[in-house]
Design an enzyme around this catalytic site. Structure first.
Site, mmCIF file in Angstrom:
data_model
loop_
_atom_site.group_PDB
_atom_site.id
_atom_site.type_symbol
_atom_site.label_atom_id
_atom_site.label_comp_id
_atom_site.label_asym_id
_atom_site.label_seq_id
_atom_site.Cartn_x
_atom_site.Cartn_y
_atom_site.Cartn_z
ATOM 1 N N ARG A 50 -6.364 24.230 6.406
ATOM 2 C CA ARG A 50 -5.928 24.226 7.814
ATOM 3 C C ARG A 50 -6.728 23.236 8.646
ATOM 4 O O ARG A 50 -7.017 23.482 9.827
ATOM 5 C CB ARG A 50 -6.011 25.620 8.430
ATOM 6 C CG ARG A 50 -5.374 26.718 7.619
ATOM 7 C CD ARG A 50 -3.964 26.394 7.250
ATOM 8 N NE ARG A 50 -3.377 27.414 6.387
ATOM 9 C CZ ARG A 50 -2.185 27.263 5.806
ATOM 10 N NH1 ARG A 50 -1.498 26.160 5.952
ATOM 11 N NH2 ARG A 50 -1.701 28.212 5.062
ATOM 12 N N LYS A 96 -14.521 37.260 2.630
ATOM 13 C CA LYS A 96 -13.102 37.621 2.761
ATOM 14 C C LYS A 96 -12.752 38.396 1.502
ATOM 15 O O LYS A 96 -12.647 37.803 0.421
ATOM 16 C CB LYS A 96 -12.261 36.351 2.884
ATOM 17 C CG LYS A 96 -10.752 36.555 2.812
ATOM 18 C CD LYS A 96 -10.005 35.227 3.008
ATOM 19 C CE LYS A 96 -8.499 35.395 2.881
ATOM 20 N NZ LYS A 96 -7.764 34.132 3.129
ATOM 21 N N GLU A 131 -5.393 38.299 0.846
ATOM 22 C CA GLU A 131 -4.709 37.103 0.336
ATOM 23 C C GLU A 131 -5.259 36.689 -1.034
ATOM 24 O O GLU A 131 -5.693 35.559 -1.241
ATOM 25 C CB GLU A 131 -4.796 35.963 1.357
ATOM 26 C CG GLU A 131 -4.132 36.360 2.676
ATOM 27 C CD GLU A 131 -4.057 35.253 3.711
ATOM 28 O OE1 GLU A 131 -4.873 34.331 3.672
ATOM 29 O OE2 GLU A 131 -3.167 35.337 4.573
ATOM 30 N N ARG A 142 -14.832 40.132 6.729
ATOM 31 C CA ARG A 142 -13.602 39.946 7.496
ATOM 32 C C ARG A 142 -12.653 41.140 7.386
ATOM 33 O O ARG A 142 -12.566 41.798 6.341
ATOM 34 C CB ARG A 142 -12.910 38.663 7.055
ATOM 35 C CG ARG A 142 -13.772 37.464 7.389
ATOM 36 C CD ARG A 142 -13.148 36.173 6.967
ATOM 37 N NE ARG A 142 -12.234 35.634 7.938
ATOM 38 C CZ ARG A 142 -10.999 35.221 7.651
ATOM 39 N NH1 ARG A 142 -10.519 35.349 6.431
ATOM 40 N NH2 ARG A 142 -10.243 34.698 8.583
ATOM 41 N N ARG A 150 2.683 44.815 9.033
ATOM 42 C CA ARG A 150 1.417 44.089 8.854
ATOM 43 C C ARG A 150 0.434 44.214 10.027
ATOM 44 O O ARG A 150 -0.762 44.374 9.785
ATOM 45 C CB ARG A 150 1.730 42.623 8.535
ATOM 46 C CG ARG A 150 0.509 41.766 8.458
ATOM 47 C CD ARG A 150 0.812 40.425 7.853
ATOM 48 N NE ARG A 150 -0.174 39.458 8.283
ATOM 49 C CZ ARG A 150 -0.171 38.173 7.974
ATOM 50 N NH1 ARG A 150 0.788 37.693 7.217
ATOM 51 N NH2 ARG A 150 -1.108 37.363 8.404
ATOM 52 N N ASP A 171 -1.980 36.824 13.070
ATOM 53 C CA ASP A 171 -2.705 35.694 12.492
ATOM 54 C C ASP A 171 -2.640 34.479 13.418
ATOM 55 O O ASP A 171 -1.905 33.537 13.131
ATOM 56 C CB ASP A 171 -2.082 35.361 11.122
ATOM 57 C CG ASP A 171 -2.952 34.407 10.323
ATOM 58 O OD1 ASP A 171 -4.065 34.114 10.772
ATOM 59 O OD2 ASP A 171 -2.503 33.956 9.256
ATOM 60 N N GLU A 176 -3.831 25.686 13.478
ATOM 61 C CA GLU A 176 -2.883 25.990 12.405
ATOM 62 C C GLU A 176 -1.484 26.318 12.930
ATOM 63 O O GLU A 176 -0.499 25.751 12.485
ATOM 64 C CB GLU A 176 -3.420 27.147 11.552
ATOM 65 C CG GLU A 176 -2.444 27.563 10.458
ATOM 66 C CD GLU A 176 -2.975 28.691 9.580
ATOM 67 O OE1 GLU A 176 -4.119 29.141 9.799
ATOM 68 O OE2 GLU A 176 -2.234 29.115 8.678
HETATM 69 C C1 GCV Z 1 -8.522 30.705 4.879
HETATM 70 C C2 GCV Z 1 -4.142 32.398 7.283
HETATM 71 C C3 GCV Z 1 -4.217 30.967 6.826
HETATM 72 C C4 GCV Z 1 -5.046 30.824 5.572
HETATM 73 C C5 GCV Z 1 -6.432 31.409 5.828
HETATM 74 C C6 GCV Z 1 -6.263 32.870 6.239
HETATM 75 C C7 GCV Z 1 -7.578 33.531 6.584
HETATM 76 O O1 GCV Z 1 -3.388 33.149 6.393
HETATM 77 O O2 GCV Z 1 -2.919 30.469 6.640
HETATM 78 O O3 GCV Z 1 -5.126 29.458 5.246
HETATM 79 O O4 GCV Z 1 -7.254 31.309 4.707
HETATM 80 O O5 GCV Z 1 -5.446 32.936 7.382
HETATM 81 O O6 GCV Z 1 -7.857 33.654 7.765
HETATM 82 O O7 GCV Z 1 -8.290 33.924 5.686
#
Ligand code: GCV
Length: 634
Positions: free
Chosen positions: A122, A244, A248, A282, A299, A328, A356
């Site tokens: 990003r 994190k 994801e 996080r 979500r 987000d 982003e």
């Molecule tokens: C670093 C969003 C972004 C991801 C990012 C994620 C996060 O989903 O698209 O690129 O990952 O946030 O904050 O961990």
């Protein structure tokens, strides 16, 4: 690629120092900053720097032509920069002037999402300042200047690598790379900025030492204990690690039966505690493999559901890092209901400085108004319940995802530097009005009429961007993965939990108590407001409610007509920005002029695309024409 000789353009708001003063202490850096200031501006009178006491606050005074800066070791550095801003901004305060200031948030952090191969997740401003080709690689001068820029707006910590930790980045905490991390830390240290490393929760596995990362196992605890000893032997003032987990596809404690987020965070926190370090953990935890047919899962509810019930279970040196909104970093979201809702756990508020979802440093989007909406939001969780009221207390820290890279102007779009500047200002003083911050930045960057013109462009930009993209709290609608430009169905049938569910009659998700119940995560007065379609602020209408296209809004116009109108308006406003900026040709640095002019042209094209795709999509679905008879679907 950065051109470190290009001082007028690359130096952003702070002229380059004569030399990189890497080994100085913050107080000696402060002295050097003042000496430079006196020399560059030929300031009348003299300065006196007094280091007394501890802490980051400072006192600026002017008496009989002598400027005195006093405070703790880093306090005087912030005081020196504050004086620099005053004088460079053209102010000439009289004798008797005093200014006392101290930061609101304790840890004021920039998070880089930089990868070891030099790419930036990003990132829209070139390549990483820290990494390339799988290793650490940087220009000492460039990093020193970056550290100065950050310190000048009060930032005191920087996480250098991506929270998505790949195997090559896992090696940052091994003997191979720690000496280089230590050298980087020394540069930042001279400006009072401490390092943070993003680490994987599964580091022991990624580095090949253990076969599991079970938070309950003695092996895991021993591994982290030894690893922290090693890390701190190289970087004794590391502020901490950023993790994190269970997000994801990143590993986390949920992989181990019966474990929750506190089990994982506390494992690492215990190991880092003897060194005085923190675990920034996080809260961006949600199901990223949702079935779009599933209407039960919502979500925005996820972070609160995962963390709120375990308030009090976290070690004192865990700081839960919460994104400003429950989704987000969209252009308009409600404030995350988790902020301030965990009185027994420290939190960090996370903003995204990089654009982003807010124009990717092609479209102009000054973010201080958005951040200020968060900071001034009254949670009603207690008597003084604005998010800013929690600063330095329940919300001890603030983090911003960096918008910088090796582009010669640091941020790709010359005016996007205003966002980095504003982040620092709000981290220091969260109730500062966005217009004042824009005014101060423009005062440092421009002269004459350009100051006011650019200030107004910045202040209008967020609303303009919102108008032509996703107004009324709609969110998403972006091209999957890239997140720039419109794609109405791009995320509609995907696994990411990001739906608008538009059909031929209505759009939006009912998050009221009769819908998913997300609104109930707020304190009762706020929950009542958001949960009631007739009282919900219209700018968030489609976040909280499903509304029919024919629904009348306060203006008397229907929902769909409002959406059509806002898109026509936003695209026209984007076009007007070109003319507003064009009037400054010759009045601003030629390179900055060309950079911004080129971006504004691309922005206008993007805005036209958004207007036409968005309006056509809804016209085709609903069959309802524009009342003004403008061309929609061609
Ligand atoms: C670093 C969003 C972004 C991801 C990012 C994620 C996060 O989903 O698209 O690129 O990952 O946030 O904050 O961990």
């Amino acid at each position: 690629m950065c051109d470190i000789n290009n001082t007028s353009f690359a130096d952003c708001w702070l002229p380059r120092a004569a030399q990189a003063r890497v080994s100085l202490s913050p107080q000696d850096t402060a002295r050097a900053e003042l000496a430079d200031l006196w020399q560059n501006l030929a300031v009348a009178g003299s300065f006196d720097l007094r280091v007394e006491g501890e802490g980051e606050g400072y006192l600026l005074e002017k008496q009989a032509g002598v400027w005195r800066v006093s405070g703790g070791a880093t306090g005087v550095l912030y005081g020196a920069h504050s004086l620099g801003f005053l004088l460079r901004g053209g102010e000439q305060p009289p004798d008797g002037f005093t200014l006392r200031s101290a930061p609101a948030f304790t840890h004021r952090i920039i998070n880089h999402w930089d990868n070891m191969d030099g790419t930036i997740e990003r990132g829209y401003a070139g390549r990483s300042l820290f990494f390339s080709g799988g290793g650490i690689s940087y220009s000492e001068e460039r990093i020193y200047h970056y550290a100065r820029l950050l310190a000048s707006v009060g930032v005191n910590a920087v996480a250098i690598n991506n929270v998505n930790v790949r195997p090559d980045a896992a090696r940052l905490i091994t003997p191979d790379l720690l000496p280089q991390v230590a050298a980087l830390a020394a540069i930042f240290r001279s400006c009072g900025v401490r390092l943070i490393l993003s680490v994987s929760y599964a580091s022991p596995v990624m580095l090949g030492d253990l076969t599991h990362a079970d938070p309950r196992s003695g092996e895991s605890a021993r591994w982290w204990g030894e690893r922290m000893n090693l890390i701190y032997s190289h970087v004794p003032d590391l502020l901490g690690v950023l993790i994190k987990a269970d997000s994801e596809n990143q590993p986390g404690p949920y992989q181990y039966d019966g474990c929750d987020q506190a089990d994982g965070a506390n494992l690492v926190a215990k190991a880092i505690a003897p060194h005085g370090g923190f675990v920034f953990w996080r809260c961006f935890v949600y199901n990223c493999k949702q079935d779009w047919r599933d209407r039960e899962t919502d979500r925005p509810k996820a972070a609160y559901e995962a963390f709120r019930p375990i308030d009090g279970k976290f070690a004192p040196n865990v700081v839960l890092q919460v994104k400003n909104g429950p989704y987000d970093f969209q252009i308009r979201e409600p404030v995350s209901p988790l902020l301030g809702a965990m009185p027994n756990t420290a939190q960090a508020l996370e903003f995204q400085i990089t654009g982003e979802y807010t124009g990717q440093q092609v479209d102009l989007c000054y973010l201080a108004p958005l951040w200020s909406d968060t900071l001034t939001f009254d949670t009603r969780l207690r008597e003084k319940g604005r998010v800013a009221d929690f600063a330095g207390g329940a919300v001890s820290s603030i983090a911003g995802v960096a918008n910088t890279g090796d582009d010669s102007n640091w941020c790709g779009h010359a005016l996007a530097a205003a966002n980095l500047f504003a982040f620092g200002r709000l981290a220091w003083s969260p109730l500062s009005p966005p217009e004042d911050i824009a005014g101060q930045w423009c005062g440092l960057m421009f002269n004459g009429e350009a100051r006011g013109v650019v200030q107004n462009m910045l202040l209008d930009s967020r609303r303009i961007y919102e108008n032509y993209t996703t107004p009324l709290g709609m969110c998403w609608f972006v091209t999957p993965h890239y997140h720039y430009g419109p794609d109405p169905l791009g995320y509609e049938f995907s696994k990411w939990g990001t739906y608008h569910r538009a059909d031929r009659r209505a759009v939006g998700i009912d998050r009221s108590p009769s819908g998913t119940g997300f609104s109930l995560q707020y304190a009762p007065p706020v929950a009542d407001l958001y949960g009631d379609i007739d009282r919900c602020p219209e700018e968030l209408l489609l976040f909280f409610h499903r509304a029919e296209y024919t629904r009348k809004l306060k203006s008397g116009k229907t929902l769909l007509q409002t959406l059509y109108d806002l898109h026509f308006l936003g695209a026209a406003q984007a076009e007007e920005l070109i003319a507003r900026w064009g009037a400054l040709e010759g009045a601003v640095d030629a390179e900055i002029f060309a950079n911004v002019a080129e971006r504004l042209r691309r922005q206008a094209e993007n805005a036209r695309q958004w207007r036409d795709v968005f309006n056509t999509f809804f016209f085709r679905l609903s069959g309802i024409p524009d009342e003004a008879g403008r061309v929609i679907s061609i």
